[in-house]
Design a protein around this motif. Structure first.
Motif, PDB file in Angstrom:
ATOM      1  N   PRO A 120      35.190  54.318  45.667  1.00  0.00           N
ATOM      2  CA  PRO A 120      36.320  53.990  44.785  1.00  0.00           C
ATOM      3  C   PRO A 120      37.636  54.066  45.542  1.00  0.00           C
ATOM      4  O   PRO A 120      37.807  54.914  46.425  1.00  0.00           O
ATOM      5  CB  PRO A 120      36.238  55.050  43.681  1.00  0.00           C
ATOM      6  CG  PRO A 120      35.385  56.148  44.231  1.00  0.00           C
ATOM      7  CD  PRO A 120      34.516  55.557  45.296  1.00  0.00           C
ATOM      8  N   PRO A 126      40.952  55.631  36.583  1.00  0.00           N
ATOM      9  CA  PRO A 126      40.146  54.798  35.696  1.00  0.00           C
ATOM     10  C   PRO A 126      41.063  54.040  34.738  1.00  0.00           C
ATOM     11  O   PRO A 126      42.014  54.617  34.208  1.00  0.00           O
ATOM     12  CB  PRO A 126      39.282  55.812  34.944  1.00  0.00           C
ATOM     13  CG  PRO A 126      39.219  57.003  35.835  1.00  0.00           C
ATOM     14  CD  PRO A 126      40.524  57.033  36.581  1.00  0.00           C
ATOM     15  N   GLY A 127      40.797  52.757  34.519  1.00  0.00           N
ATOM     16  CA  GLY A 127      41.647  51.962  33.640  1.00  0.00           C
ATOM     17  C   GLY A 127      42.719  51.196  34.395  1.00  0.00           C
ATOM     18  O   GLY A 127      43.344  50.305  33.837  1.00  0.00           O
ATOM     19  N   TYR A 129      42.105  49.594  37.337  1.00  0.00           N
ATOM     20  CA  TYR A 129      41.517  48.586  38.217  1.00  0.00           C
ATOM     21  C   TYR A 129      41.934  47.191  37.739  1.00  0.00           C
ATOM     22  O   TYR A 129      41.815  46.871  36.557  1.00  0.00           O
ATOM     23  CB  TYR A 129      39.982  48.675  38.201  1.00  0.00           C
ATOM     24  CG  TYR A 129      39.417  49.855  38.978  1.00  0.00           C
ATOM     25  CD1 TYR A 129      40.062  51.077  39.017  1.00  0.00           C
ATOM     26  CD2 TYR A 129      38.210  49.721  39.671  1.00  0.00           C
ATOM     27  CE1 TYR A 129      39.528  52.143  39.721  1.00  0.00           C
ATOM     28  CE2 TYR A 129      37.666  50.789  40.375  1.00  0.00           C
ATOM     29  CZ  TYR A 129      38.324  51.999  40.398  1.00  0.00           C
ATOM     30  OH  TYR A 129      37.792  53.061  41.080  1.00  0.00           O
ATOM     31  N   ARG A 130      42.409  46.372  38.662  1.00  0.00           N
ATOM     32  CA  ARG A 130      42.734  44.983  38.345  1.00  0.00           C
ATOM     33  C   ARG A 130      42.032  44.093  39.354  1.00  0.00           C
ATOM     34  O   ARG A 130      42.205  44.266  40.565  1.00  0.00           O
ATOM     35  CB  ARG A 130      44.248  44.727  38.415  1.00  0.00           C
ATOM     36  CG  ARG A 130      45.077  45.528  37.416  1.00  0.00           C
ATOM     37  CD  ARG A 130      44.888  45.022  35.982  1.00  0.00           C
ATOM     38  NE  ARG A 130      45.675  45.831  35.059  1.00  0.00           N
ATOM     39  CZ  ARG A 130      45.247  46.975  34.503  1.00  0.00           C
ATOM     40  NH1 ARG A 130      44.031  47.428  34.775  1.00  0.00           N
ATOM     41  NH2 ARG A 130      46.021  47.651  33.680  1.00  0.00           N
ATOM     42  N   MET A 131      41.218  43.151  38.860  1.00  0.00           N
ATOM     43  CA  MET A 131      40.521  42.228  39.750  1.00  0.00           C
ATOM     44  C   MET A 131      40.511  40.850  39.106  1.00  0.00           C
ATOM     45  O   MET A 131      40.359  40.731  37.897  1.00  0.00           O
ATOM     46  CB  MET A 131      39.070  42.697  39.969  1.00  0.00           C
ATOM     47  CG  MET A 131      38.932  44.019  40.702  1.00  0.00           C
ATOM     48  SD  MET A 131      37.208  44.577  40.817  1.00  0.00           S
ATOM     49  CE  MET A 131      37.088  45.663  39.391  1.00  0.00           C
ATOM     50  N   LYS A 132      40.682  39.823  39.908  1.00  0.00           N
ATOM     51  CA  LYS A 132      40.619  38.456  39.399  1.00  0.00           C
ATOM     52  C   LYS A 132      39.158  38.044  39.216  1.00  0.00           C
ATOM     53  O   LYS A 132      38.304  38.415  40.026  1.00  0.00           O
ATOM     54  CB  LYS A 132      41.288  37.500  40.394  1.00  0.00           C
ATOM     55  CG  LYS A 132      42.803  37.664  40.476  1.00  0.00           C
ATOM     56  CD  LYS A 132      43.457  37.012  39.264  1.00  0.00           C
ATOM     57  CE  LYS A 132      44.969  37.150  39.319  1.00  0.00           C
ATOM     58  NZ  LYS A 132      45.595  36.933  38.018  1.00  0.00           N
ATOM     59  N   PRO A 184      36.094  43.468  45.497  1.00  0.00           N
ATOM     60  CA  PRO A 184      37.509  43.446  45.851  1.00  0.00           C
ATOM     61  C   PRO A 184      38.136  44.830  45.999  1.00  0.00           C
ATOM     62  O   PRO A 184      39.136  44.963  46.703  1.00  0.00           O
ATOM     63  CB  PRO A 184      38.171  42.689  44.693  1.00  0.00           C
ATOM     64  CG  PRO A 184      37.102  42.278  43.759  1.00  0.00           C
ATOM     65  CD  PRO A 184      35.788  42.766  44.244  1.00  0.00           C
TER      66      PRO A 184
END
Lengths: 257, 635
Positions: A120, A126-127, A129-132, A184
């Motif tokens: 990680p 937690p909360g 995480y940003r991923m396309k 990512p």
């Protein structure tokens, strides 16, 4: 359509040996091979051992070889066979037999443990995480894997070469490394772990000579070779010479030209 | 032929916490227990990673408010209570709604990859009974993602243990392809371990521990048409009963409205609710969207009255009401049942579920890949070009082991915990889609936490030789079945008769006389099961395994039938033709099932604890008046 009697030959035996046993069994409209195995259990062979669970192609338990082809028993419809064809079911060949169609697949669980886990990212709670979507598409494809181990069974690196097992993780787990490498947010590199190097040095990526047998038998249709193994090899080759990739690149260049 | 078995001591191992079952709840419990320092053993009937959780398709319900900023835990709680027709153990429903978002986010830190929103958050989809798009998902294979993430988290904990001890299994071990036949207790009535057999070899062994978490899932294999896998034989329900812990709400069995109906070999396999959440509609043989005719009084104001409004809702949910295809599952299942009965069904006895006229083919293949695959491979149906045929299938049991809302501890057996589908109460009389996966995570974690805490303060467990010998004799009995001669019974035959009985007589629509008949047949089957006989030896012998599972299915089936006969109303997953209305007087009543001394099941009526005021205040008075009993409304 209707009911008919089909001829089956099923391998019966255990670690000490065994052989093919003939059965004649009723087949109904729309059935799959696993239905027939269950009918045999209920009517003729109550102790016939078979591993299964969901019966919908989602859990990957009922792997075996049907007429020599690695397949899921629950996703092989009887209608693909001619009515007068004898259907032969044998256990997966790359793994030791326990009994009848059930094999000891612990090799795969041992290999799973050798692959370093997701790391990680530091500093993200937690909360956060940003991923396309387009950045997770590729790893998601690999996470469709139901761990039926048909790719592990069919891969010629280990199928007839027991001696390669200690040094080769097999397509499923090389793909797992690719999945984590393409995640990512995986922080392996920051933690000092070079996934590509471990794929080559510790898990036998170099043994793979991209014959695509694994891709062909994958019931989930995952492009294991093209999307996981070859890109891994290409990434490794940045640092190291791999004759297969070198050759593959030359061939592709020639074809593309 | 009695197999030659060495009569000697059965192997014993000592652990702190034992988790029975390796689905979502079991694995989450095991992770928590191990992280809190308990040496934890997990026992499962299948291979590690194959549990029935992989079948979950739609998603995990959690009010993260990624897709609609108005969502909160309070609204999730309210939806859950409405879905369960207010019979839910309200404190469980509250904890579930409050904690679900954290449980989902935590999965991302373990490597889970959910589908994303355009701004990179976890995408959330619509589902029946949920006011806002709330289900975190991965296409239609969310259960696989959940089980794999938990499995890989367990492996990562084992890697940690390997680094410190040189043994992957020193702190957390999975005993795969093993079955538990008894929870064993010590002389003081406290949990002391479990009696197990290895399915491959037939070898018996005992795991000793002061704390046991039951996480064995459901009971669907007692019914003929079911979406459940072979593992769902009510093992945990029966283990709890036999250990002396009661079950609650067993009359409530959810029939999922959309199972495959053809071909026969796949009858019952699930067709995910996401098909409807994403725009699929139900039609009868006359082409009518019949769900508009089945919106019950309590839901009238919340659902679209016309097809046009329902269709607009997918694009503009704030100004339109949702289509009635997205009513809670019990309503939709009954409606389909009624249409088929009225002669307006599809050729194979279901109704039509259509996405082909609602979405472009490429969208269907992207959003519903497993469904596309499943129908193409198993039924030769291309769902992008033609409708599916679907009908109700036994899917989930709302009833289960009666547990403490906070700790997941069972009632009356110190050291025994239960979480997930095997536990009762959380979903009341009917579970909303998506609330199962979140339930597994929220209460799996709680069970693991409290089991570990309990174990840390408990004395080392010690199982008496007598209890082990009795469990061993019970497990071996089917090999002596030949002594009954012509009266010996085949386990497969008994199982089929039980499934037919439950399907026909205690199924989706129930009648007093039929349930009474079912109880007679179950009693008769229980007698015959004493004479069950199996051939061969103990190594991977499916006939023997089934013979042992029969005990559990018979016990659980009797609970369902007895409680269903007792509850003289219709509510959620319990529909009686002779008592068609919901009766508010039954709202605060729970039915507890206990194993009686002489065999069979005893029922007890208990009053539920009043719902806390601040939770009641989340509802309008008029709505409460539709559900609460008179005396509850007065106070």
């Amino acid at each position: 359509m209707s009911t008919y009697d089909a001829r089956f030959r099923i391998w019966r035996g255990d670690a000490d040996g065994g052989g093919l046993t003939d059965y004649t069994v009723e087949v109904h409209d729309g059935e799959v091979v696993l239905d027939i195995v269950h009918r045999l259990q209920a009517t003729q062979a109550p102790d016939l051992a078979v591993r299964w669970n969901c019966k919908a192609g989602k859990c990957g338990s009922c792997s075996a070889e049907i007429n020599g082809r690695p397949r899921l028993l629950c996703m092989t419809r009887m209608s693909v066979f001619a009515r007068d064809e004898t259907v032969t079911i044998t256990p997966m060949r790359a793994f030791p037999v326990i009994r009848d169609l059930v094999t000891d697949v612990s090799f795969n669980y041992a290999k799973a443990r050798e692959i370093p886990a997701f790391v990680p990212p530091a500093g993200l709670a937690p909360g956060e995480y940003r991923m396309k979507q387009e950045d997770v598409d590729r790893s998601q494809e690999f996470r469709k894997c139901i761990e039926c181990f048909l790719c592990q069974n069919t891969c010629h690196v280990v199928r007839d070469h027991e001696e390669n097992k200690p040094v080769f993780a097999g397509p499923r787990f090389l793909m797992r490394i690719a999945e984590l490498d393409m995640h990512p947010l995986d922080a392996a590199e920051e933690s000092g772990l070079d996934r590509r190097r471990t794929a080559q040095d510790d898990h036998g990526l170099g043994y793979c000579n991209i014959t695509k047998c694994c891709t062909e038998v994958c019931p989930e249709g995952i492009a294991i070779t093209d999307n996981a193994l070859i890109p891994m090899k290409e990434r490794v080759v940045d640092r190291r010479y791999d004759p297969v990739v070198w050759l593959g690149n030359r061939i592709r260049r020639r074809n593309g030209a | 032929m009695t197999p030659v078995t060495p009569v000697g001591p059965v192997e014993r191992q000592q652990w702190d916490v034992i988790v029975v079952g390796a689905g979502g709840a079991g694995l989450r419990a095991a992770i928590e227990a191990r992280q809190r320092g308990a040496r934890t053993a997990v026992i499962c009937k299948s291979l590690f990673g194959k549990a029935h959780t992989v079948m979950a398709e739609g998603g995990i319900a959690a009010s993260m408010a990624n897709a609609n900023p108005h969502d909160t835990w309070q609204i999730h709680f309210r939806d859950t209570m409405r879905g369960g027709k207010f019979l839910n153990q309200w404190r469980m429903a509250e904890l579930h709604a409050r904690e679900a978002p954290d449980r989902v986010w935590e999965l991302e830190t373990w490597g889970a990859l959910f589908d994303r929103t355009p701004d990179g958050r976890i995408s959330q989809r619509n589902f029946g009974g949920h006011e806002y798009p709330r289900l975190a998902h991965v296409g239609d294979r969310t259960g696989l993602e959940l089980i794999r993430t938990l499995q890989q988290k367990i492996v990562s904990l084992q890697q940690e243990d390997f680094r410190t001890t040189g043994d992957y299994e020193s702190g957390l071990k999975v005993f795969q392809e093993c079955t538990v036949t008894r929870v064993l207790k010590d002389a003081f009535g406290r949990v002391a371990g479990v009696f197990c057999y290895d399915r491959e070899s037939g070898r018996f062994f005992v795991l000793q521990a002061p704390a046991v978490v039951l996480a064995t899932g459901g009971i669907g294999k007692s019914f003929k048409v079911t979406s459940n896998s072979w593992e769902y034989t009510g093992d945990g329900h029966a283990l709890a009963l036999l250990a002396g812990a009661p079950l609650v709400n067993m009359e409530f069995v959810q029939f999922h409205p959309t199972g495959m109906v053809w071909p026969p070999s796949v009858k019952g396999i699930l067709v995910t609710e996401s098909v409807r959440g994403d725009g699929g509609v139900l039609r009868n043989s006359e082409g009518r969207r019949f769900m508009f005719d089945y919106v019950p009084e309590v839901f009238k104001e919340k659902y679209a009255q016309s097809e046009e409004e329902g269709d607009r809702w997918y694009e503009d949910p704030d100004d339109n009401r949702r289509p009635p295809e997205l009513l809670p599952r019990d309503e939709v299942a009954r409606a389909i049942n009624a249409e088929v009965k009225a002669g307006r069904g599809s050729p194979h006895g279901g109704v039509f579920l259509d996405v082909s006229t609602r979405m472009p083919a490429d969208v269907i293949r992207r959003r519903l890949p497993s469904m596309y695959h499943q129908f193409k491979e198993l039924a030769d149906v291309d769902i992008t070009a033609e409708p599916m045929e679907v009908g109700p299938t036994c899917h989930y049991v709302m009833g289960g082991v009666h547990v403490d809302s906070e700790t997941a501890a069972t009632d009356g057996v110190p050291g025994l915990f239960a979480a997930g589908e095997v536990a009762g109460g959380m979903h009341g009389s009917n579970r909303l889609g998506g609330n199962s996966l979140s339930d597994l995570l929220v209460f799996g974690r709680r069970a693991g936490l409290h089991a570990a805490e309990y174990a840390a303060g408990a004395a080392a467990a010690e199982v008496g030789e007598e209890a082990v010998a009795a469990a061993r004799a019970e497990a071996l009995a089917p090999f002596d079945g030949e002594s009954f001669g012509d009266a010996a019974e085949n386990p497969y035959t008994l199982h089929q008769e039980l499934q037919q009985t439950m399907n026909d007589l205690v199924g989706i629509i129930r009648r007093e006389s039929e349930m009474a008949e079912a109880l007679e047949r179950i009693a008769e089957l229980r007698e015959r099961a004493r004479r069950v006989s199996v051939e061969g030896h103990r190594q991977f012998n499916p006939g023997w395994h089934l013979a042992l599972d029969l005990r559990n299915m018979l016990l659980v089936s009797e609970c369902v039938a007895r409680a269903a006969l007792e509850r003289t109303e219709s509510r959620g997953g319990h529909t009686r033709e002779d008592r068609p209305a919901m009766d508010r007087a039954w709202r605060p009543v729970n039915l507890l099932c206990r194993a009686a001394d002489g065999g069979g099941i005893e029922l007890e009526r208990v009053r539920t604890e009043p719902i806390r005021d601040d939770l009641l205040a989340l509802f309008e008075k008029e709505e409460l008046a539709k559900y609460l009993a008179d005396e509850e409304l007065e106070s």
